[in-house]
Write an enzyme that holds these catalytic residues in place. Structure first.
Site: not given
Ligand code: PGA
Length: 249
Positions: A9, A11, A92, A94, A161, A167, A206
């Site tokens: 992803n 982003k 997601h 976000e 998730e 993150g 992560s």
């Molecule tokens: P990350 O993000 O691997 O940077 O923790 C995962 C995601 O948001 O899908």
């Protein structure tokens, strides 16, 4: 048999030159199914540069559920397909947090993607401190996947998730992640019937080349959704190929 899947992803990162460079470095070295969800502006450029669009599949991070019309700023499923997308990440955290995406919207988007032959990757997960994480996640997926018909489950991907792991460098233990994923699967089967056994359920939050095997090694988790560590071709390829190693028995 559900195949292991690694989804990157990106982003809101990467420009066209970065994306083409990524494809050139990664495509020929990938040994299992690997997907990358990129910003809309990169999709067609990536599609044009792929040698084999089945080895590294590209997808988007959002779609609008209406087919066409006066929806300024939105992008339809047909437009994404036309640009080379094969799948779309939905719900997601976000998008839920910054853009108000709801489970009801995710369910409409899921329906339109399946109708158009695109694969929805539907995200769910609880905040830190959620007292009833299992109940919370069960409610999310029952609503977000309520429009899926029995014949379509093998074209649906779910990503668990936990928001506190995205993150942050923090992850649940592999046992905790497996426990939640088993709960998601049993909730889907109880709610929608045995066909839901076919859905692939990923862990996300992560994941890195050094911890990916902890999540995928015993075969109960069908793969991973990866943000930060998917931006560099080398670490993405390393993760994909580690996940592709046969499950330990
Ligand atoms: P990350 O993000 O691997 O940077 O923790 C995962 C995601 O948001 O899908």
């Amino acid at each position: 048999m559900r195949q292991v899947l690694v989804v990157g992803n990106w982003k809101m990162n990467m420009l066209r030159a970065d994306a083409v460079d990524f494809i050139q470095k990664a495509e020929g070295r990938i040994r299992c199914e690997a997907w990358v969800s990129a910003p809309f502006t990169l999709l067609y450029e990536m599609h044009r540069n792929l040698k084999d669009p089945d080895r590294l599949r590209i997808g988007a991070q959002n779609v609008y559920f209406e087919e066409k019309g006066a929806y300024t700023g939105e992008v339809s499923a047909d437009m994404l397909k036309d640009a080379g997308a094969r799948f779309v990440i939905l719900g997601h955290s976000e998008r839920r947090m910054y853009f108000g995406e709801t489970d009801e919207a995710v369910s409409k988007k899921t329906a339109v993607l399946l109708e158009k032959g695109l694969i929805p990757v539907v995200c769910c997960g609880e905040r830190a401190g959620e007292k009833d994480a299992k109940g919370f996640v069960a409610h999310q997926i029952r609503t977000a996947l309520g429009t899926v018909s029995a014949s379509d489950w093998n074209r649906v991907v779910v990503a668990y998730e936990p928001i506190w792991a995205i993150g942050t460098g923090k992850t649940p233990s592999p046992e905790e992640a497996r426990g939640m994923i088993a709960h998601i699967r049993s909730t889907l089967v109880e709610t929608f019937g045995d066909a839901a056994e076919e859905v692939r359920i990923l862990y996300g939050g992560s994941v890195t080349p050094s911890n990916v095997r902890l999540f995928t090694e015993n075969g109960e988790i069908d793969g991973v959704l990866v943000g930060g560590a998917s931006l560099k071709a080398d670490s993405f390829v390393e993760m994909v190929n580690a996940a592709a190693m046969p499950a330990a028995v």
